[in-house]
Design a protein around this motif. Sequence first.
Motif, PDB file in Angstrom:
ATOM      1  N   LYS A   1       2.922   6.607   4.310  1.00 22.01           N
ATOM      2  CA  LYS A   1       1.975   7.725   4.358  1.00 22.01           C
ATOM      3  C   LYS A   1       1.090   7.680   5.598  1.00 22.01           C
ATOM      4  O   LYS A   1       0.881   8.689   6.260  1.00 22.01           O
ATOM      5  CB  LYS A   1       1.092   7.726   3.112  1.00 22.01           C
ATOM      6  CG  LYS A   1       1.830   8.020   1.840  1.00 22.01           C
ATOM      7  CD  LYS A   1       0.901   7.968   0.653  1.00 22.01           C
ATOM      8  CE  LYS A   1       1.659   8.186  -0.635  1.00 22.01           C
ATOM      9  NZ  LYS A   1       0.807   8.086  -1.804  1.00 22.01           N
ATOM     10  N   SER A   2       0.544   6.516   5.908  1.00 24.99           N
ATOM     11  CA  SER A   2      -0.490   6.440   6.941  1.00 24.99           C
ATOM     12  C   SER A   2       0.039   6.159   8.345  1.00 24.99           C
ATOM     13  O   SER A   2      -0.605   6.521   9.322  1.00 24.99           O
ATOM     14  CB  SER A   2      -1.521   5.363   6.579  1.00 24.99           C
ATOM     15  OG  SER A   2      -0.915   4.085   6.629  1.00 24.99           O
ATOM     16  N   ASN A   3       1.180   5.486   8.470  1.00 21.29           N
ATOM     17  CA  ASN A   3       1.689   5.129   9.789  1.00 21.29           C
ATOM     18  C   ASN A   3       3.220   5.216   9.801  1.00 21.29           C
ATOM     19  O   ASN A   3       3.913   4.200   9.690  1.00 21.29           O
ATOM     20  CB  ASN A   3       1.220   3.724  10.170  1.00 21.29           C
ATOM     21  CG  ASN A   3       1.375   3.464  11.645  1.00 21.29           C
ATOM     22  OD1 ASN A   3       2.194   4.075  12.311  1.00 21.29           O
ATOM     23  ND2 ASN A   3       0.592   2.537  12.148  1.00 21.29           N
TER      24      ASN A   3
ATOM     25  N   LYS B   1       2.125   2.217   1.698  1.00 21.73           N
ATOM     26  CA  LYS B   1       0.946   2.661   2.436  1.00 21.73           C
ATOM     27  C   LYS B   1       1.344   3.104   3.844  1.00 21.73           C
ATOM     28  O   LYS B   1       0.887   4.131   4.334  1.00 21.73           O
ATOM     29  CB  LYS B   1      -0.089   1.536   2.496  1.00 21.73           C
ATOM     30  CG  LYS B   1      -1.366   1.904   3.228  1.00 21.73           C
ATOM     31  CD  LYS B   1      -2.366   0.767   3.213  1.00 21.73           C
ATOM     32  CE  LYS B   1      -1.960  -0.243   4.250  1.00 21.73           C
ATOM     33  NZ  LYS B   1      -2.924  -1.317   4.450  1.00 21.73           N
TER      34      LYS B   1
END
Length: 91
Positions: free
Chosen positions: A20-22, A17
């Motif tokens: 992708k996000s951070n 996760k």
Amino acid sequence: MSYIVKIMPSAEKAIKKWKKSNPNFHIKFLDILSELGEHPRTGIGHPEPLRGGNDITWSRRISAKDRVIYDIQDNILVVLVIEVEGHYGDK
């Protein structure tokens, strides 16, 4: 002496996760991960043993809120990453 670093499936999910996000968290985690194999008790992220962990369970900071929680198994030279999100269970 190098340790084998293994990651629990629940931690792997959070790592994917982050990728992708951070990306900044992901990069910092990768830096910590590389150090875990060489010297799991010293380095970046302020490594410290957890209370009640019998000097087996340690943590390192990724951010003010997030930690890498891991077990050091000296007898078989394995570092097991247990959790990577939240601060000791508060999410």
